[in-house]
Design a protein around this motif. Sequence first.
Motif, PDB file in Angstrom:
ATOM      1  N   ALA A   1       0.874  -1.165   0.000  1.00 17.44           N
ATOM      2  CA  ALA A   1       0.000   0.000   0.000  1.00 17.44           C
ATOM      3  C   ALA A   1       0.916   1.220   0.000  1.00 17.44           C
ATOM      4  N   GLU A   2       0.981   1.887  -1.145  1.00 18.49           N
ATOM      5  CA  GLU A   2       1.875   3.034  -1.312  1.00 18.49           C
ATOM      6  C   GLU A   2       1.199   4.296  -0.804  1.00 18.49           C
ATOM      7  N   LYS A   3       1.879   4.983   0.101  1.00 11.17           N
ATOM      8  CA  LYS A   3       1.361   6.228   0.661  1.00 11.17           C
ATOM      9  C   LYS A   3       1.277   7.277  -0.449  1.00 11.17           C
ATOM     10  N   ILE A   4       0.152   7.988  -0.508  1.00 12.11           N
ATOM     11  CA  ILE A   4      -0.006   9.044  -1.506  1.00 12.11           C
ATOM     12  C   ILE A   4      -0.044  10.403  -0.809  1.00 12.11           C
ATOM     13  N   ASP A   5      -0.204  11.457  -1.580  1.00  9.38           N
ATOM     14  CA  ASP A   5      -0.067  12.814  -1.046  1.00  9.38           C
ATOM     15  C   ASP A   5      -1.246  13.306  -0.211  1.00  9.38           C
ATOM     16  N   ARG A   6      -2.252  12.514  -0.015  1.00  5.50           N
ATOM     17  CA  ARG A   6      -3.372  12.894   0.851  1.00  5.50           C
ATOM     18  C   ARG A   6      -3.226  12.156   2.171  1.00  5.50           C
ATOM     19  N   PRO A   7      -3.589  12.792   3.286  1.00  2.00           N
ATOM     20  CA  PRO A   7      -3.407  12.151   4.596  1.00  2.00           C
ATOM     21  C   PRO A   7      -4.187  10.842   4.709  1.00  2.00           C
ATOM     22  N   ASN A   8      -3.510   9.831   5.227  1.00  2.00           N
ATOM     23  CA  ASN A   8      -4.126   8.528   5.514  1.00  2.00           C
ATOM     24  C   ASN A   8      -4.752   7.865   4.288  1.00  2.00           C
ATOM     25  N   LYS A   9      -4.111   8.029   3.123  1.00  2.00           N
ATOM     26  CA  LYS A   9      -4.576   7.418   1.872  1.00  2.00           C
ATOM     27  C   LYS A   9      -3.439   6.615   1.252  1.00  2.00           C
ATOM     28  N   PHE A  10      -3.814   5.499   0.624  1.00  2.50           N
ATOM     29  CA  PHE A  10      -2.849   4.604  -0.003  1.00  2.50           C
ATOM     30  C   PHE A  10      -3.385   4.090  -1.331  1.00  2.50           C
ATOM     31  N   PHE A  11      -2.455   3.749  -2.255  1.00  2.00           N
ATOM     32  CA  PHE A  11      -2.772   2.948  -3.428  1.00  2.00           C
ATOM     33  C   PHE A  11      -2.304   1.536  -3.106  1.00  2.00           C
ATOM     34  N   LEU A  12      -3.210   0.587  -3.139  1.00  2.49           N
ATOM     35  CA  LEU A  12      -2.925  -0.795  -2.756  1.00  2.49           C
ATOM     36  C   LEU A  12      -2.856  -1.681  -3.990  1.00  2.49           C
ATOM     37  N   VAL A  13      -1.768  -2.450  -4.106  1.00  2.00           N
ATOM     38  CA  VAL A  13      -1.631  -3.478  -5.139  1.00  2.00           C
ATOM     39  C   VAL A  13      -1.147  -4.757  -4.464  1.00  2.00           C
ATOM     40  N   PHE A  14      -1.620  -5.893  -4.942  1.00  2.00           N
ATOM     41  CA  PHE A  14      -1.172  -7.191  -4.440  1.00  2.00           C
ATOM     42  C   PHE A  14      -1.400  -8.227  -5.526  1.00  2.00           C
ATOM     43  N   PRO A  15      -0.701  -9.376  -5.448  1.00  2.86           N
ATOM     44  CA  PRO A  15      -0.693 -10.339  -6.556  1.00  2.86           C
ATOM     45  C   PRO A  15      -2.060 -10.843  -7.019  1.00  2.86           C
ATOM     46  N   THR A  16      -3.008 -11.036  -6.129  1.00  2.00           N
ATOM     47  CA  THR A  16      -4.282 -11.611  -6.555  1.00  2.00           C
ATOM     48  C   THR A  16      -5.339 -10.559  -6.873  1.00  2.00           C
ATOM     49  N   ILE A  17      -4.945  -9.297  -6.945  1.00  2.00           N
ATOM     50  CA  ILE A  17      -5.911  -8.227  -7.191  1.00  2.00           C
ATOM     51  C   ILE A  17      -6.425  -8.302  -8.637  1.00  2.00           C
ATOM     52  N   PRO A  18      -7.714  -8.362  -8.818  1.00  2.00           N
ATOM     53  CA  PRO A  18      -8.253  -8.442 -10.169  1.00  2.00           C
ATOM     54  C   PRO A  18      -8.442  -7.067 -10.818  1.00  2.00           C
ATOM     55  N   ASP A  19      -8.327  -5.993 -10.050  1.00  2.00           N
ATOM     56  CA  ASP A  19      -8.679  -4.657 -10.542  1.00  2.00           C
ATOM     57  C   ASP A  19      -7.497  -3.709 -10.693  1.00  2.00           C
ATOM     58  N   HIS A  20      -6.289  -4.206 -10.762  1.00  2.00           N
ATOM     59  CA  HIS A  20      -5.067  -3.446 -10.919  1.00  2.00           C
ATOM     60  C   HIS A  20      -4.648  -2.717  -9.644  1.00  2.00           C
ATOM     61  N   ARG A  21      -5.495  -1.803  -9.111  1.00  2.37           N
ATOM     62  CA  ARG A  21      -5.099  -1.027  -7.943  1.00  2.37           C
ATOM     63  C   ARG A  21      -6.327  -0.505  -7.228  1.00  2.37           C
ATOM     64  N   TRP A  22      -6.273  -0.528  -5.902  1.00  2.00           N
ATOM     65  CA  TRP A  22      -7.348   0.027  -5.088  1.00  2.00           C
ATOM     66  C   TRP A  22      -6.866   1.289  -4.398  1.00  2.00           C
ATOM     67  N   THR A  23      -7.796   2.164  -4.088  1.00  2.00           N
ATOM     68  CA  THR A  23      -7.511   3.338  -3.275  1.00  2.00           C
ATOM     69  C   THR A  23      -8.108   3.067  -1.897  1.00  2.00           C
ATOM     70  N   CYS A  24      -7.301   3.231  -0.861  1.00  2.00           N
ATOM     71  CA  CYS A  24      -7.759   2.944   0.497  1.00  2.00           C
ATOM     72  C   CYS A  24      -7.498   4.155   1.391  1.00  2.00           C
ATOM     73  N   GLY A  25      -8.483   4.470   2.243  1.00  2.00           N
ATOM     74  CA  GLY A  25      -8.358   5.601   3.138  1.00  2.00           C
ATOM     75  C   GLY A  25      -8.919   5.302   4.517  1.00  2.00           C
ATOM     76  N   LEU A  26      -8.364   5.970   5.507  1.00  2.00           N
ATOM     77  CA  LEU A  26      -8.789   5.771   6.895  1.00  2.00           C
ATOM     78  C   LEU A  26     -10.246   6.172   7.062  1.00  2.00           C
ATOM     79  N   VAL A  27     -11.046   5.265   7.643  1.00  2.00           N
ATOM     80  CA  VAL A  27     -12.463   5.555   7.891  1.00  2.00           C
ATOM     81  C   VAL A  27     -12.789   5.611   9.371  1.00  2.00           C
ATOM     82  N   GLN A  28     -11.995   4.975  10.233  1.00  2.00           N
ATOM     83  CA  GLN A  28     -12.192   5.064  11.681  1.00  2.00           C
ATOM     84  C   GLN A  28     -10.948   4.676  12.426  1.00  2.00           C
TER      85      GLN A  28
END
Length: 123
Positions: free
Chosen positions: A96-123
């Motif tokens: 999960a690569e940290k991006i320029d917005r606080p508590n946000k990441f671009f996530l990639v992993f071997p079994t991902i079917p969608d290339h890349r996910w965007t993940c952010g802190l929700v709680q």
Amino acid sequence: MKHKYLRLGAIALLLFFGNMVKSQSNNGAPKMGKYGCTVAKYSGGSYQYIPKGSFTLKKDGTYTYAGFEKPSNGKFTVDEKGNLHFKGGYLNDGTAEKIDRPNKFFLVFPTIPDHRWTCGLVQ
């Protein structure tokens, strides 16, 4: 008298830059908690944002991915840039690569079917 002001100015600069470095190093550690993930899909002339579950980071270096009926557990580490590296569980060998917005990441992993996910802190 002139040298006194120069020394005070140098001390002030050292304190200023010292605090900047200190605050930047604190920014590398992610906040513990739940991160919701989405993927963007282009369809019919617009983007749709599709939820892809969430992962929860715990202080003990473990994570739980909740995106299936049964949660998946593994471990994570954080590098010097604040990126997350996953071992075990559904996100195994992912980053999960940290991006320029606080508590946000671009996530990639071997079994991902969608290339890349965007993940952010929700709680």
